[in-house]
Design a protein around this motif. Structure first.
Motif, mmCIF file in Angstrom:
data_model
loop_
_atom_site.group_PDB
_atom_site.id
_atom_site.type_symbol
_atom_site.label_atom_id
_atom_site.label_comp_id
_atom_site.label_asym_id
_atom_site.label_seq_id
_atom_site.Cartn_x
_atom_site.Cartn_y
_atom_site.Cartn_z
ATOM 1 N N LYS A 179 0.917 -1.112 -0.042
ATOM 2 C CA LYS A 179 0.105 -0.160 -0.004
ATOM 3 C C LYS A 179 1.217 1.185 0.136
ATOM 4 O O LYS A 179 1.517 1.431 0.947
ATOM 5 C CB LYS A 179 -0.932 0.233 1.227
ATOM 6 C CG LYS A 179 -1.744 -0.974 1.253
ATOM 7 C CD LYS A 179 -2.254 -1.286 2.694
ATOM 8 C CE LYS A 179 -1.496 -1.629 3.594
ATOM 9 N NZ LYS A 179 -1.952 -2.049 5.205
ATOM 10 N N PHE A 444 -1.181 -1.028 -4.699
ATOM 11 C CA PHE A 444 -1.897 -0.066 -4.955
ATOM 12 C C PHE A 444 -1.141 1.171 -4.642
ATOM 13 O O PHE A 444 -0.683 1.298 -3.600
ATOM 14 C CB PHE A 444 -3.516 0.013 -4.115
ATOM 15 C CG PHE A 444 -4.250 0.814 -4.919
ATOM 16 C CD1 PHE A 444 -5.008 0.192 -5.927
ATOM 17 C CD2 PHE A 444 -4.519 2.082 -4.666
ATOM 18 C CE1 PHE A 444 -6.052 1.141 -6.797
ATOM 19 C CE2 PHE A 444 -5.469 3.057 -5.144
ATOM 20 C CZ PHE A 444 -6.347 2.402 -6.082
ATOM 21 N N THR A 490 -9.688 2.256 -10.164
ATOM 22 C CA THR A 490 -9.020 2.979 -9.147
ATOM 23 C C THR A 490 -9.496 4.026 -8.554
ATOM 24 O O THR A 490 -9.524 4.580 -7.149
ATOM 25 C CB THR A 490 -7.446 3.340 -9.477
ATOM 26 O OG1 THR A 490 -7.792 4.582 -10.665
ATOM 27 C CG2 THR A 490 -6.621 2.319 -10.173
ATOM 28 N N PHE A 493 -12.107 2.636 -5.683
ATOM 29 C CA PHE A 493 -11.338 2.430 -4.517
ATOM 30 C C PHE A 493 -10.746 3.548 -3.655
ATOM 31 O O PHE A 493 -11.228 3.493 -2.654
ATOM 32 C CB PHE A 493 -9.782 1.992 -4.767
ATOM 33 C CG PHE A 493 -9.587 0.508 -5.046
ATOM 34 C CD1 PHE A 493 -9.624 -0.312 -3.879
ATOM 35 C CD2 PHE A 493 -9.345 -0.078 -6.519
ATOM 36 C CE1 PHE A 493 -9.669 -1.779 -4.124
ATOM 37 C CE2 PHE A 493 -9.443 -1.601 -6.432
ATOM 38 C CZ PHE A 493 -9.443 -2.093 -5.468
ATOM 39 N N GLU A 496 -14.703 4.672 -2.353
ATOM 40 C CA GLU A 496 -15.205 3.476 -1.366
ATOM 41 C C GLU A 496 -14.261 3.601 0.006
ATOM 42 O O GLU A 496 -14.742 3.447 1.177
ATOM 43 C CB GLU A 496 -14.871 2.138 -1.814
ATOM 44 C CG GLU A 496 -15.889 1.079 -1.412
ATOM 45 C CD GLU A 496 -17.309 1.218 -1.290
ATOM 46 O OE1 GLU A 496 -17.918 0.400 -0.791
ATOM 47 O OE2 GLU A 496 -17.904 2.334 -1.960
ATOM 48 N N LEU A 497 -13.059 3.818 -0.155
ATOM 49 C CA LEU A 497 -12.183 3.916 1.173
ATOM 50 C C LEU A 497 -12.570 5.014 1.814
ATOM 51 O O LEU A 497 -12.759 5.288 3.156
ATOM 52 C CB LEU A 497 -10.590 3.924 1.108
ATOM 53 C CG LEU A 497 -10.003 2.828 0.391
ATOM 54 C CD1 LEU A 497 -8.822 2.759 -0.017
ATOM 55 C CD2 LEU A 497 -10.011 1.685 1.743
ATOM 56 N N PHE A 570 -7.505 -1.237 2.807
ATOM 57 C CA PHE A 570 -7.356 -1.696 1.472
ATOM 58 C C PHE A 570 -7.497 -3.163 1.194
ATOM 59 O O PHE A 570 -8.147 -3.217 0.265
ATOM 60 C CB PHE A 570 -6.175 -1.009 1.167
ATOM 61 C CG PHE A 570 -5.618 -1.532 -0.531
ATOM 62 C CD1 PHE A 570 -6.515 -0.999 -1.489
ATOM 63 C CD2 PHE A 570 -4.937 -2.615 -0.592
ATOM 64 C CE1 PHE A 570 -6.087 -1.523 -2.774
ATOM 65 C CE2 PHE A 570 -4.396 -3.081 -1.918
ATOM 66 C CZ PHE A 570 -5.103 -2.414 -2.991
ATOM 67 N N LEU A 573 -11.093 -4.657 0.997
ATOM 68 C CA LEU A 573 -11.696 -3.895 -0.150
ATOM 69 C C LEU A 573 -11.193 -4.453 -1.472
ATOM 70 O O LEU A 573 -12.152 -4.862 -2.272
ATOM 71 C CB LEU A 573 -11.529 -2.401 -0.068
ATOM 72 C CG LEU A 573 -12.221 -1.632 -1.364
ATOM 73 C CD1 LEU A 573 -13.846 -1.680 -1.366
ATOM 74 C CD2 LEU A 573 -12.026 -0.198 -1.287
ATOM 75 N N ASP A 574 -9.881 -4.749 -1.546
ATOM 76 C CA ASP A 574 -9.399 -5.212 -2.755
ATOM 77 C C ASP A 574 -9.954 -6.719 -2.955
ATOM 78 O O ASP A 574 -10.291 -7.094 -4.071
ATOM 79 C CB ASP A 574 -7.892 -5.114 -2.672
ATOM 80 C CG ASP A 574 -7.133 -5.590 -3.919
ATOM 81 O OD1 ASP A 574 -7.893 -5.261 -5.019
ATOM 82 O OD2 ASP A 574 -5.998 -5.992 -3.934
ATOM 83 N N ILE A 577 -13.497 -6.690 -4.224
ATOM 84 C CA ILE A 577 -13.634 -6.361 -5.545
ATOM 85 C C ILE A 577 -13.174 -7.429 -6.497
ATOM 86 O O ILE A 577 -13.695 -7.868 -7.414
ATOM 87 C CB ILE A 577 -12.812 -5.056 -6.059
ATOM 88 C CG1 ILE A 577 -13.470 -3.811 -4.990
ATOM 89 C CG2 ILE A 577 -12.869 -4.834 -7.309
ATOM 90 C CD1 ILE A 577 -12.849 -2.461 -5.063
#
Length: 595
Positions: A179, A444, A490, A493, A496-497, A570, A573-574, A577
């Protein structure tokens, strides 16, 4: 403008009409005083009597023995305005409360920005904070193998102007992702030329070169200090052999000034358009020859003894200043990389102190928030559950294209992923290309650079549906020609974060007008060089690339909360997805087979 280290002149106040005794020195106004004055004035508003006893004022907001009459006068004036209806009491509540939660973090940013006068100094300031927090400094010249452990915190520098700091999650496994928060340490400014000596009309000047794309007219009539890196020749006391040391200096004194031409000597055409010839008009004055002749004579007695042609080309007054600052002789200076900076300290401004006024907000504001994020993450419980590398990379030379050994276009980022992954791999006998590829696919990057807020005097310069405002949230940057690295996934992402974080972060969108050129960032460069998914973000500001810039203090906290959510959430969430994409792909394939 005086040096930040110089004593602040004592403010003069009129004697109180209620007491003719000699006044004690007044103290410097502070936010606590502002709040006490407002509180006292509101309380006194309940009484129609304007001539309130002095003891009553003292007891309400300060020690009665101190008798701070400057504050008493402020209460009396504000009370009078409230009584006459000139000031609305409800406004005072807003002044105290609306931005107070953001002030402490902004004040830390203010101090960081004042200290960090160039990339070298900024990295040095960051390194001190990392050292104090227990981060282990690594040497790029040595292998990382055997030095990294899960749960550890580390950092290293490149050229003393690029910084890489990271934490290893306690649950990290080789092949897991990174990250990454990326920013840059450099800003447009005036760099001292290799041969610094320049003069004219009995004035002593410095030869300077423009670094980056600055608004150079804003550098006129500013009090300028000097900072950077100096190479010093020394003798090693143990081996008695010559060695070269790199020393970082920052001289917060108004030693230089680029003066404007007076209006009386300008033509009407010149007055109408202030055009700057970067070679002829930007050389700062540092003194007059008559006053510096002794320094010149002293300097000329030393250079040339060893045939050092570089030393002969330097302004003696500058060399003497550097030598005095470092406690060495001028002949020990063998090279330098120096730049000028505005001596005026960063400050909080606006009616509600809602703005941060400073030089180098682009992009040291990002560096500051990224530093605070990695420090907080390193000491939080989140690190115990973390199974990834959390990394901050702040590059030099973004303002001039990033193509250097310490820029984002260099191997710095890909090397970091490769070396850290290899150092933590179970099989240390050879590098596993599959591990590196796996880490890249799971990683990411937040590419973070300051964004353009809507200027109220030039609002037509923004696309009407994509105009970020100061103090309104972090900006998501999109450009279909890939001047920014954001794409549909992206960008999702980031949004959403911001939505799922412990503290919800307001987000704004920026797209440049179709009839305007678009700047770029390190985002497209990093994504192309590493293959890592990237999104471009930023905090909105005005006056970008000016000698003095401005942004909203609330956005510093918004950005911090987004960064913390990135480091914490992250991976979850990753995975969600990626799982969703797999399910949709499988359903599509199954439907295709059926018919």
């Amino acid at each position: 403008m005086s040096s930040p280290d110089a004593p602040t002149p004592t403010a003069k106040t009129e004697p109180s009409p209620m007491d003719a005794e000699e006044q004690p020195p007044t103290k410097k106004p502070c936010r606590e005083d502002d709040e006490r004055v407002q509180r006292a004035a509101r309380l006194l508003l309940q009484s129609p009597i304007l001539n309130v006893p002095q003891a009553m004022l003292c007891n309400d907001f300060t020690d009665a023995e101190t008798k701070d009459r400057a504050l008493q006068q402020r209460v009396r004036r504000l009370h009078g305005k409230l009584h006459r209806g000139v000031v609305n009491p409800d406004t005072l509540v807003d002044i105290e409360k609306e931005y107070e939660d953001y002030v402490p973090f902004a004040e830390k940013a203010r101090d960081f920005l004042t200290k960090s006068t160039d990339p070298f100094v900024a990295v040095k300031v960051c390194s001190k904070s990392l050292d104090a927090a227990g981060f282990v400094k690594l040497s790029k010249r040595e292998s990382f193998r055997g030095k990294l452990v899960p749960g550890g915190s580390y950092y290293y520098t490149v050229n003393h102007s690029t910084l890489v700091a990271f934490t290893v999650g306690v649950k990290f496994k080789p092949g897991n992702g990174f990250k990454i928060i990326g920013g840059h340490t450099d800003s447009p400014h005036l760099k001292v030329k290799p041969m610094s000596k320049r003069g004219g009309s009995e004035c002593v000047q410095l030869g300077v070169e423009c670094y980056g794309g600055g608004l150079w007219h804003t550098w006129f009539d500013r009090d300028l200090g000097i900072s950077g890196r100096v190479l010093v020749r020394k003798i090693d006391p143990e081996t008695q052999k010559e060695k070269i040391e790199q020393q970082i200096i920052s001289i917060h004194k108004p030693i230089a000034r680029v003066s404007s031409l007076c209006i009386h000597l300008q033509t009407a055409e010149e007055r109408g358009a202030f055009k700057v010839n970067k070679e002829e008009h930007l050389s700062p004055i540092i003194g007059t020859k008559t006053l510096l002749e002794a320094a010149v004579a002293k300097q000329l007695n030393h250079p040339g003894e060893d045939g050092d042609s570089w030393n002969k080309g330097q302004e003696p007054a500058l060399m003497n200043l550097i030598a005095s600052e470092l406690g060495i002789e001028t002949k020990q200076i063998c090279n330098f990389e120096l730049g000028l900076f505005d001596c005026q300290a960063a400050s909080l401004g606006g009616i509600k102190s809602e703005f941060l006024n400073s030089a180098r907000l682009d992009n040291l504001a990002t560096v500051y928030v990224a530093l605070e994020t990695i420090l907080e993450h390193s000491r939080s419980e989140d690190l115990v559950e973390d199974d990834m590398i959390s990394l901050v990379a702040c590059f030099d030379h973004e303002e001039i294209g990033s193509s250097s050994t310490q820029g984002a276009g260099s191997p710095v980022m890909s090397d970091a992923v490769d070396r850290i992954t290899y150092a933590l791999a179970e099989n240390g006998s050879r590098r596993d290309t599959e591990l590196h590829a796996s880490a890249v696919r799971k990683s990411f990057i937040f590419s973070v650079d300051q964004a353009h807020a809507v200027h109220p005097n030039y609002s037509s310069k923004h696309e009407k549906n994509h105009g970020p405002k100061m103090n309104a949230g972090v900006v998501l940057k999109t450009n279909q020609n890939q001047r920014y690295a954001t794409n549909g996934v992206t960008g999702f992402f980031a949004r959403e974060l911001a939505r799922k974080g412990k503290t919800k972060v307001p987000m704004q969108e920026f797209v440049v007008r179709s009839d305007c050129p678009c700047g770029s960032t390190i985002g497209p460069i990093l994504s192309a060089n590493t293959g890592i998914r990237t999104v471009d973000l930023g905090m909105p500001q005005l006056s970008m690339h000016s000698c003095r810039e401005v942004m909203g203090i609330a956005d510093l906290t918004h950005c911090l909360n987004l960064f913390l959510a990135f480091f914490k959430q992250f991976n979850e969430l990753d995975n969600s997805i990626e799982g969703m994409i797999f399910v949709l792909t499988s359903l599509w394939a199954e439907k295709k087979l059926q018919g």
